[in-house]
Motif scaffolding. Structure first.
Motif, PDB file in Angstrom:
ATOM      1  N   ASN A 189       0.665  -1.196   0.174  1.00 27.83           N
ATOM      2  CA  ASN A 189      -0.054   0.015   0.108  1.00 27.83           C
ATOM      3  C   ASN A 189       0.755   1.184  -0.116  1.00 27.83           C
ATOM      4  OD1 ASN A 189       0.664   0.608   2.629  1.00 27.83           O
ATOM      5  ND2 ASN A 189      -0.958  -0.604   3.435  1.00 27.83           N
ATOM      6  N   ARG A 190       2.170   1.210  -0.028  1.00 31.22           N
ATOM      7  CA  ARG A 190       3.065   2.127  -0.427  1.00 31.22           C
ATOM      8  C   ARG A 190       3.364   2.369  -1.441  1.00 31.22           C
ATOM      9  NH1 ARG A 190       3.101   0.287   5.259  1.00 31.22           N
ATOM     10  NH2 ARG A 190       4.229   1.700   6.425  1.00 31.22           N
ATOM     11  N   PHE A 191       2.863   1.488  -2.586  1.00 27.68           N
ATOM     12  CA  PHE A 191       3.086   1.759  -3.921  1.00 27.68           C
ATOM     13  C   PHE A 191       1.991   2.378  -4.860  1.00 27.68           C
ATOM     14  CE2 PHE A 191       6.448  -1.206  -2.798  1.00 27.68           C
ATOM     15  CZ  PHE A 191       7.527  -0.864  -3.810  1.00 27.68           C
ATOM     16  N   LEU A 192       2.130   2.893  -5.999  1.00 19.20           N
ATOM     17  CA  LEU A 192       1.108   3.231  -6.892  1.00 19.20           C
ATOM     18  C   LEU A 192       1.225   2.430  -8.037  1.00 19.20           C
ATOM     19  CD1 LEU A 192       1.251   7.418  -6.944  1.00 19.20           C
ATOM     20  CD2 LEU A 192      -0.403   5.729  -5.723  1.00 19.20           C
ATOM     21  N   PRO A 193       0.090   1.546  -7.950  1.00 18.12           N
ATOM     22  CA  PRO A 193      -0.004   0.536  -9.311  1.00 18.12           C
ATOM     23  C   PRO A 193      -0.459   1.483 -10.506  1.00 18.12           C
ATOM     24  CG  PRO A 193      -1.763   0.048  -7.720  1.00 18.12           C
ATOM     25  CD  PRO A 193      -0.893   1.203  -7.256  1.00 18.12           C
ATOM     26  N   LEU A 194       0.223   1.360 -11.484  1.00 22.10           N
ATOM     27  CA  LEU A 194      -0.192   2.251 -12.824  1.00 22.10           C
ATOM     28  C   LEU A 194      -0.037   1.042 -13.774  1.00 22.10           C
ATOM     29  CD1 LEU A 194       1.814   5.386 -12.060  1.00 22.10           C
ATOM     30  CD2 LEU A 194      -0.709   5.063 -11.603  1.00 22.10           C
ATOM     31  N   ALA A 195      -1.191   0.839 -14.502  1.00 13.35           N
ATOM     32  CA  ALA A 195      -1.426   0.284 -16.068  1.00 13.35           C
ATOM     33  C   ALA A 195      -0.630   0.959 -16.980  1.00 13.35           C
ATOM     34  CB  ALA A 195      -2.688  -0.257 -15.858  1.00 13.35           C
ATOM     35  N   VAL A 196       0.015   0.473 -17.689  1.00 14.16           N
ATOM     36  CA  VAL A 196       0.518   1.217 -19.101  1.00 14.16           C
ATOM     37  C   VAL A 196       0.735   0.110 -20.083  1.00 14.16           C
ATOM     38  CG1 VAL A 196       1.899   2.521 -17.634  1.00 14.16           C
ATOM     39  CG2 VAL A 196       2.946   0.558 -18.599  1.00 14.16           C
ATOM     40  N   ALA A 197       0.678   0.646 -21.362  1.00 19.05           N
ATOM     41  CA  ALA A 197       0.971  -0.036 -22.766  1.00 19.05           C
ATOM     42  C   ALA A 197       1.390   1.112 -23.658  1.00 19.05           C
ATOM     43  CB  ALA A 197      -0.621  -0.644 -23.096  1.00 19.05           C
ATOM     44  N   TRP A 198       1.854   0.311 -24.527  1.00 24.22           N
ATOM     45  CA  TRP A 198       2.290   0.891 -25.993  1.00 24.22           C
ATOM     46  C   TRP A 198       1.343   2.181 -26.296  1.00 24.22           C
ATOM     47  CZ3 TRP A 198       1.830  -2.421 -31.139  1.00 24.22           C
ATOM     48  CH2 TRP A 198       2.551  -1.898 -32.058  1.00 24.22           C
ATOM     49  N   SER A 199       1.720   3.238 -26.643  1.00 28.19           N
ATOM     50  CA  SER A 199       0.858   4.247 -26.988  1.00 28.19           C
ATOM     51  C   SER A 199       0.994   4.775 -28.609  1.00 28.19           C
ATOM     52  CB  SER A 199       1.150   5.505 -26.054  1.00 28.19           C
ATOM     53  OG  SER A 199       2.498   6.097 -26.362  1.00 28.19           O
ATOM     54  N   GLU A 224     -14.229  10.803  -0.229  1.00 33.00           N
ATOM     55  CA  GLU A 224     -14.225   9.954  -1.408  1.00 33.00           C
ATOM     56  C   GLU A 224     -13.188   8.758  -1.247  1.00 33.00           C
ATOM     57  OE1 GLU A 224     -12.438   9.980  -5.812  1.00 33.00           O
ATOM     58  OE2 GLU A 224     -12.984  11.523  -5.112  1.00 33.00           O
ATOM     59  N   PHE A 225     -12.002   9.030  -0.681  1.00 33.99           N
ATOM     60  CA  PHE A 225     -11.160   7.974  -0.652  1.00 33.99           C
ATOM     61  C   PHE A 225     -11.140   7.171   0.847  1.00 33.99           C
ATOM     62  CE2 PHE A 225      -8.190  10.838  -3.557  1.00 33.99           C
ATOM     63  CZ  PHE A 225      -8.613   9.971  -4.579  1.00 33.99           C
ATOM     64  N   ASN A 226     -12.133   7.659   1.849  1.00 34.32           N
ATOM     65  CA  ASN A 226     -12.263   7.142   3.092  1.00 34.32           C
ATOM     66  C   ASN A 226     -13.629   6.300   2.779  1.00 34.32           C
ATOM     67  OD1 ASN A 226     -10.308   7.497   5.000  1.00 34.32           O
ATOM     68  ND2 ASN A 226     -10.702   9.399   5.304  1.00 34.32           N
ATOM     69  N   VAL A 267      -7.693  -4.431  -3.403  1.00 31.90           N
ATOM     70  CA  VAL A 267      -7.894  -3.125  -3.705  1.00 31.90           C
ATOM     71  C   VAL A 267      -7.944  -2.206  -2.721  1.00 31.90           C
ATOM     72  CG1 VAL A 267      -9.332  -1.325  -5.048  1.00 31.90           C
ATOM     73  CG2 VAL A 267      -8.912  -3.787  -5.947  1.00 31.90           C
ATOM     74  N   ALA A 268      -8.660  -2.515  -1.637  1.00 39.28           N
ATOM     75  CA  ALA A 268      -8.670  -1.628  -0.233  1.00 39.28           C
ATOM     76  C   ALA A 268      -7.439  -1.294   0.140  1.00 39.28           C
ATOM     77  CB  ALA A 268      -9.579  -2.216   0.522  1.00 39.28           C
ATOM     78  N   GLN A 269      -6.478  -2.407  -0.039  1.00 40.02           N
ATOM     79  CA  GLN A 269      -5.026  -1.911   0.724  1.00 40.02           C
ATOM     80  C   GLN A 269      -4.339  -0.838  -0.260  1.00 40.02           C
ATOM     81  OE1 GLN A 269      -3.128  -3.377   3.020  1.00 40.02           O
ATOM     82  NE2 GLN A 269      -4.577  -4.715   3.706  1.00 40.02           N
ATOM     83  N   PHE A 270      -4.695  -0.687  -1.484  1.00 41.60           N
ATOM     84  CA  PHE A 270      -4.166   0.357  -2.360  1.00 41.60           C
ATOM     85  C   PHE A 270      -4.757   1.678  -1.864  1.00 41.60           C
ATOM     86  CE2 PHE A 270      -2.758  -3.320  -4.780  1.00 41.60           C
ATOM     87  CZ  PHE A 270      -1.334  -2.716  -4.952  1.00 41.60           C
ATOM     88  N   VAL A 271      -5.958   1.624  -1.611  1.00 42.71           N
ATOM     89  CA  VAL A 271      -6.768   2.598  -1.158  1.00 42.71           C
ATOM     90  C   VAL A 271      -6.596   3.413   0.199  1.00 42.71           C
ATOM     91  CG1 VAL A 271      -9.173   3.757  -0.994  1.00 42.71           C
ATOM     92  CG2 VAL A 271      -8.601   2.125  -2.746  1.00 42.71           C
ATOM     93  N   ILE A 317      -6.008   3.373  -8.288  1.00 45.60           N
ATOM     94  CA  ILE A 317      -6.995   2.600  -7.812  1.00 45.60           C
ATOM     95  C   ILE A 317      -7.930   2.051  -8.693  1.00 45.60           C
ATOM     96  CG2 ILE A 317      -9.239   2.527  -6.366  1.00 45.60           C
ATOM     97  CD1 ILE A 317      -8.142   5.162  -4.978  1.00 45.60           C
ATOM     98  N   ASP A 318      -7.907   2.657 -10.091  1.00 43.26           N
ATOM     99  CA  ASP A 318      -8.708   1.666 -11.097  1.00 43.26           C
ATOM    100  C   ASP A 318      -7.670   0.604 -11.795  1.00 43.26           C
ATOM    101  OD1 ASP A 318     -10.934   3.366 -10.909  1.00 43.26           O
ATOM    102  OD2 ASP A 318     -10.320   4.709 -12.595  1.00 43.26           O
TER     103      ASP A 318
END
Length: 434
Positions: free
Chosen positions: A235-245, A295-297, A305-309, A348-349
């Motif tokens: 929960n210290r990390f920010l997961p960010l989905a990425v792909a070829w643009s 919103e975030f609480n 997912v809740a761990q990341f929030v 979060i998404d």
């Protein structure tokens, strides 16, 4: 405003070989690679770093989010310990730990770092050479980087950007019995004391560490256990989905003159921001902050997912603080908060996309129908529609659902070689069977 990613389901065979065929095929390939990504709010880029990335992105195949997050992590650690925000009783350093999640072939994770590093190296070549390192293996090793010397003096520079392009390997090391890396990382996120009490004790009262990690979706899901999440490291990390643009076979990257200009501006902003201290919310930003607090609480999320929030609020302040510092102001404005919150929502998404079922059966059925009587093979579906990012059990479940509903049919045929397993073929109901 949100920017939605192009729909999946366009096959190479759908594109006629005519003038512009490469562009059409390339666009279809990029669309398939991006089909699994959540929508990103353009507000993410409504800040100085967003403008910088906007000038780099047209000449890079990397996801703008990945370039942006790389520069964000760098800026937070380069600014040093002086500028900070408060969340409750706790002071927070401006440290951000992006976890860049993308496929091996189409994630373009390394490409995103290459684009960011050109600006970073021009902005501060000494920092790039001495303060960006990889190879996290143990808590003791990380603590040693910040340990007091024999005279009781700390290192002259406490800043470290840990670049880990193979985070799966680090995850494996953290799970070994006796490895203290997880515990030390949790302390590092606080920007604090990394001292150890092992046989070879290390006194390291201060640190300033950012982590920029790369991993594939499958590896992250397969390696992340409930125990890992319960421990609180992730929960210290920010997961960010990425792909070829962009499909840019002939690109040589951004123009050197542009890189030089962007780097010079960034260097000036970093120098000014580093002189700031506590960063406070502007009066006209307090209403938005209260809205974000609610919103975030609140919200009913999947356990992972809740761990990341759980750290969404302090992370919003940290990111907003970086934006304010780069603007040279000790006041966090509404624009800074808006951009930061948009990035946190995307994180979060991303977690929701990774850990909850987001398969659209109707969309899959339509994609299978597009193939006509030729149908789609199981491999087509796994890699072409889902991009290799969905567990086979989840794929089997939705295919069974469509078969039971009479929407599609399943058949099989022998390989052309006549050897090996039969190939599963899925066709829309009413199409001739092979």
């Amino acid at each position: 405003m949100t920017r939605t990613h192009p729909p999946t389901g366009v096959s190479d065979v759908d594109v006629p070989v005519t003038t512009g065929a490469f562009e059409a095929k390339a666009a279809a390939a990029v669309a398939r690679a991006r089909a699994w990504l959540p929508a990103v709010d353009d507000a993410v880029f409504g800040c100085y770093l967003g403008d910088l990335v906007g000038q780099l992105a047209p000449t890079s195949e990397a996801d703008p989010i990945a370039i942006y997050a790389s520069l964000l992590a760098f800026a937070g650690v380069h600014l040093g310990q002086s500028p900070h925000v408060r969340a409750g009783d706790d002071p927070h350093p401006l440290l951000v730990w992006p976890l860049i999640i993308g496929d091996t072939a189409t994630g373009k994770k390394g490409t995103s770092w290459s684009a960011a590093k050109r600006v970073i190296a021009d902005a501060d070549a000494d920092f790039a050479a001495a303060n960006i390192k990889g190879g996290l293996t143990s808590g003791e090793g990380l603590a040693q980087r910040f340990a007091l010397d024999k005279d009781g003096e700390p290192p002259e520079d406490l800043r470290l950007l840990a670049l880990e392009p193979e985070w799966g390997g680090v995850m494996a090391k953290m799970r070994r019995e006796g490895n203290s890396l997880s515990a030390i990382l949790r302390q590092a996120w606080e920007g604090g004391d990394l001292s150890t009490l092992t046989v070879n004790a290390r006194i390291a009262p201060q640190s300033h560490v950012a982590i920029l990690a790369h991993i594939t979706p499958k590896e992250f899901k397969d390696r992340l256990s409930d125990a890992d999440m319960a421990g609180g490291t992730y929960n210290r990390f920010l997961p960010l989905a990425v792909a070829w643009s962009n499909a840019l076979p002939d690109t040589t990257g951004a123009d050197p003159g542009l890189v030089c200009s962007l780097a010079a501006d960034l260097a000036d902003r970093l120098a000014t921001g580093a002189s700031l201290g506590a960063l406070e919310l502007a009066e006209d930003a307090r209403g938005l902050w209260r809205d974000l607090y609610l919103e975030f609480n609140t919200g009913d999320h999947h356990a992972k997912v809740a761990q990341f929030v759980s750290r969404a609020l302090p992370y919003t302040k940290r990111v907003a603080g970086i934006h304010a510092a780069l603007d040279g102001t000790p006041v966090i404005g509404t624009d800074h908060l808006t951009a930061a919150a948009a990035l946190i929502r995307y994180a979060i998404d991303t977690a929701c996309t990774l850990f909850t079922s987001t398969i659209n059966p109707a969309k899959l059925a339509a994609w299978i129908a597009e193939a006509g009587e030729a149908g789609r093979t199981r491999k087509d579906i796994t890699t072409g529609f889902f991009g290799g990012n969905t567990h086979r059990d989840d794929i089997e479940a939705v295919l069974t659902q469509l078969i039971d509903a009479g929407t599609i049919t399943r058949s099989s045929r022998r390989p052309d070689s006549g050897k090996g397993r039969s190939i599963e073929i899925y066709t829309a109901r009413g199409q001739p069977q092979n």
